[in-house]
Enzyme design. Structure first.
Site, short mmCIF file in Angstrom:
data_model
loop_
_atom_site.label_atom_id
_atom_site.label_comp_id
_atom_site.label_asym_id
_atom_site.label_seq_id
_atom_site.Cartn_x
_atom_site.Cartn_y
_atom_site.Cartn_z
N GLU A 245 0.79 -1.26 0.13
CA GLU A 245 -0.30 0.10 0.21
C GLU A 245 0.67 0.89 -0.22
OE1 GLU A 245 -2.90 -0.78 -0.32
OE2 GLU A 245 -3.98 -1.79 -0.06
N CYS A 279 -2.86 9.80 2.18
CA CYS A 279 -2.22 8.32 1.64
C CYS A 279 -2.82 8.65 0.47
CB CYS A 279 -1.78 7.62 1.27
SG CYS A 279 -3.18 5.89 2.38
P1 NDP Z 1 8.14 5.18 5.28
O1 NDP Z 1 7.78 4.72 4.11
O2 NDP Z 1 8.97 6.01 5.59
O3 NDP Z 1 7.71 4.54 6.43
C1 NDP Z 1 6.82 3.23 6.62
C2 NDP Z 1 7.34 1.72 7.42
O4 NDP Z 1 8.13 1.59 7.01
C3 NDP Z 1 7.77 3.00 8.94
O5 NDP Z 1 7.37 2.10 9.44
C4 NDP Z 1 8.95 3.12 8.86
O6 NDP Z 1 9.84 2.16 9.62
C5 NDP Z 1 9.53 1.99 7.69
N1 NDP Z 1 10.17 1.31 7.03
C6 NDP Z 1 11.99 2.47 6.53
N2 NDP Z 1 11.73 1.51 6.03
C7 NDP Z 1 12.14 0.90 6.15
C8 NDP Z 1 12.77 -0.14 5.56
N3 NDP Z 1 14.71 -0.40 4.98
N4 NDP Z 1 12.65 -1.76 5.01
C9 NDP Z 1 11.23 -1.88 6.23
N5 NDP Z 1 10.51 -1.33 6.86
C10 NDP Z 1 10.85 0.30 6.74
O7 NDP Z 1 6.79 5.68 5.53
P2 NDP Z 1 6.22 6.95 6.41
O8 NDP Z 1 5.89 6.31 7.21
O9 NDP Z 1 6.42 8.28 6.06
O10 NDP Z 1 4.11 6.93 5.84
C11 NDP Z 1 3.77 7.97 4.78
C12 NDP Z 1 3.76 6.88 3.56
O11 NDP Z 1 3.17 6.31 3.59
C13 NDP Z 1 3.24 8.19 2.67
O12 NDP Z 1 4.10 7.93 1.34
C14 NDP Z 1 1.33 7.62 1.91
O13 NDP Z 1 1.12 7.75 1.12
C15 NDP Z 1 2.19 6.31 2.55
N6 NDP Z 1 0.47 6.05 2.90
C16 NDP Z 1 -0.24 4.47 2.16
C17 NDP Z 1 -0.83 4.28 2.27
C18 NDP Z 1 -2.41 3.01 1.35
O14 NDP Z 1 -2.31 2.37 1.99
N7 NDP Z 1 -1.46 2.80 0.20
C19 NDP Z 1 -1.70 4.33 3.98
C20 NDP Z 1 -0.58 5.29 4.55
C21 NDP Z 1 0.38 6.13 4.47
P3 NDP Z 1 10.35 3.98 10.54
O15 NDP Z 1 8.62 4.71 10.84
O16 NDP Z 1 11.24 4.07 11.94
O17 NDP Z 1 11.49 5.01 9.53
#
Ligand code: NDP
Length: 498
Positions: A245, A279
């Site tokens: 997602e 999102c």
């Molecule tokens: P990120 O991609 O920065 O982080 C998402 C999650 O992935 C966090 O828990 C993060 O941990 C973790 N993460 C970071 N690096 C890695 C890695 N290398 N391997 C595995 N996991 C990792 O997104 P955001 O948290 O900033 O969220 C915002 C984004 O999410 C926007 O792009 C938004 O559009 C999208 N989104 C999409 C939705 C959908 O349903 N399509 C719904 C809601 C949001 P940590 O935070 O500790 O870095």
């Protein structure tokens, strides 16, 4: 040495992940950071728990999941307060988020047996002597990786469906919202105390990366497209299936026969709820020429009334401090390239807040039109007609949701949007309808949460055939005779050769 708390920026202090409110800097959560070994142990424990959970069957899980949703419903105000305290989201927005999540738990619990349970499937003339059986069995342990912007709704959108399907879940919440993630698993443990079926591991992105490699049977990732690529690369090492997602840049189309008051109201809400950090938030609007000016006036009038501030306001702080520079850049670049701010503009950026901003006539190659802004900003551009609106809406690699306002052509336009979801004469509503699948195309990801597709996403189709009679035309055996084969060829020509 004690680390310095900058409001909203998570820090690690003495092995603990500390989250703080982005407006006030007040500490919201303090959770132990998981080491690689901790993550692996959590997955190993979840595997044992998952076998027990799967053994409860659909009815046993349904009863427990309904108790969990009842607990969340009873404590909705406390959870909303925590969401507000940790991410800065206005309490009313947090309530709406939690209501939606509760609805999904309820639907997943009640429908998992019907959608995934064993059933007979019809056989056809070929192999008519066999009956077909289908069921969806749990994968085992599902790793759920969640973002901060909807810290209840997004993890539950995957976890509730994965749990209902009989999987155990290990959640890695965003580093910005670990306390909310922990509250979710703690509340689940209150109603399912026997085994650690739903647990959380905390830390920075590397903990998510470790989770992908810790032996989970599936990863459900919600977050940015850039991180999604890393998650897929990690999962590719072990052929672990993934659900993505990803991000979005959803468009709204306002056709010539739209109700402009309703369109303006929904546009402001869809673009600015949760300070635009959504999102499926509306980030760009294409309004046809004949209604453009009136529509823009109505949007500006409504958005201009929104209140901004820490408590009781319509728009709270930007949760992730570094996003403020992205928002600033998008507004500045849009204005520098000929766009006009009819509300807000460069001065609207007042960290940790961004005031409502409406930009018009922004070039289509501008970052404000092409990239996720994630702020309470809208671009509204004029188009000749709905066809041009669809072409522009579909011009980006993202394809998550979208919205159409209009009457005669609205359904046809919604179907032509290159997106996984669309709402007609509303914005974002598909997210709350538990009977509909949720997910995107292109850079917005693949796979589906919610609805029947969302349940099947967390089950492995298991196909079984069972002989119920002797074969009249034996072919899948070395016992077959030339006469059998000749009759088979004759039959197939009669059935399909016309
Ligand atoms: P990120 O991609 O920065 O982080 C998402 C999650 O992935 C966090 O828990 C993060 O941990 C973790 N993460 C970071 N690096 C890695 C890695 N290398 N391997 C595995 N996991 C990792 O997104 P955001 O948290 O900033 O969220 C915002 C984004 O999410 C926007 O792009 C938004 O559009 C999208 N989104 C999409 C939705 C959908 O349903 N399509 C719904 C809601 C949001 P940590 O935070 O500790 O870095």
């Amino acid at each position: 040495m004690t680390a310095v708390h900058v409001p909203g920026i998570p820090i690690i202090e003495a092995g603990q992940l500390v989250s703080t409110n982005p407006a006030t800097g007040v500490e919201a959560g303090r959770l132990p950071v998981a080491s690689d070994a901790d993550v692996r142990q959590a997955v190993d424990r979840a595997r044992v728990a998952g076998e027990w959970w799967a053994g409860l069957g659909f009815s046993g899980r349904r009863a427990r999941l309904l108790r969990w949703r009842a607990l969340l419903a009873k404590r909705i105000e406390q959870l909303a307060d925590l969401v507000h305290a940790e991410g800065g989201k206005p309490v009313a927005d947090a309530i709406v988020e939690i209501v939606t999540a509760i609805e999904h738990i309820d639907w997943a619990a009640r429908n998992a047996g019907r959608v995934l349970g064993p059933r007979r499937v019809r056989s056809r003339l070929i192999l008519a002597e066999f009956s077909g059986h289908l069921e969806y069995q749990p994968h085992g342990v599902v790793g759920v990786i969640g973002p901060w912007n909807y810290p209840v709704f997004t993890p539950i959108g995957s976890a509730a469906y994965a749990l209902a399907a009989g999987n155990a879940v290990v959640l890695k919440p965003s580093e910005y919202t670990p306390a909310v993630g922990q509250r979710l698993v703690d509340s689940f443990a209150e109603v399912v105390p026997e085994q650690q079926v739903f647990t959380a591991v905390h830390g920075l992105g590397d903990v998510g990366a470790t989770l992908c490699r810790a032996g989970v049977d599936k990863v459900a990732f919600t977050g940015s497209t850039a991180t999604a690529r890393k998650v897929m690369a990690a999962c590719a090492e072990t052929l672990t299936p993934v659900l993505i997602e990803g991000g979005g840049k959803d468009a709204m189309i306002v056709d010539s026969d739209a109700d402009l008051d309703a369109a303006a109201e929904a546009c402001v809400w869809g673009g600015m709820t949760n300070a635009g950090q959504t999102c499926i938030g509306i980030e760009r609007v294409y309004a046809v020429d004949s209604v453009f000016d009136t529509f823009v006036d109505k949007v500006v009038a409504r958005a201009g009334q929104l209140t901004v501030g820490p408590e009781g306001s319509d728009i709270g702080p930007i949760t992730m401090p570094k996003q403020i520079e992205v928002i600033r850049h998008h507004i500045d670049a849009a204005v520098a390239s000929g766009g006009r701010a009819v509300l807000g503009g460069p001065t609207a950026v007042q960290p940790p807040y961004v005031h409502p901003t409406v930009l018009v006539d922004v070039p289509e190659d501008s970052a404000a039109v092409r990239e996720e802004t994630f702020g309470p900003t809208l671009t509204i551009n004029r188009v000749r007609d709905a066809d041009e609106a669809v072409t522009r809406a579909n011009a980006l690699p993202y394809g998550l949701g979208g919205s159409v306002f209009g009457r005669r052509r609205a359904v046809a336009i919604a179907r032509r949007l290159r997106s996984g979801m669309a709402s007609i004469n509303s914005t974002l509503t598909f997210a709350g309808m538990s009977t509909l699948p949720f997910g995107g195309v292109g850079d917005s990801g693949f796979g589906r949460i919610h609805g029947e597709d969302g349940l099947r996403e967390f089950g492995r189709a298991k196909a079984i055939t069972r002989r119920r009679a002797r074969s009249l035309l034996p072919s899948m055996t070395f016992e077959r005779t030339p006469t059998d084969m000749a009759r088979l060829v004759k039959a197939i020509k009669m059935m399909y050769g016309r």
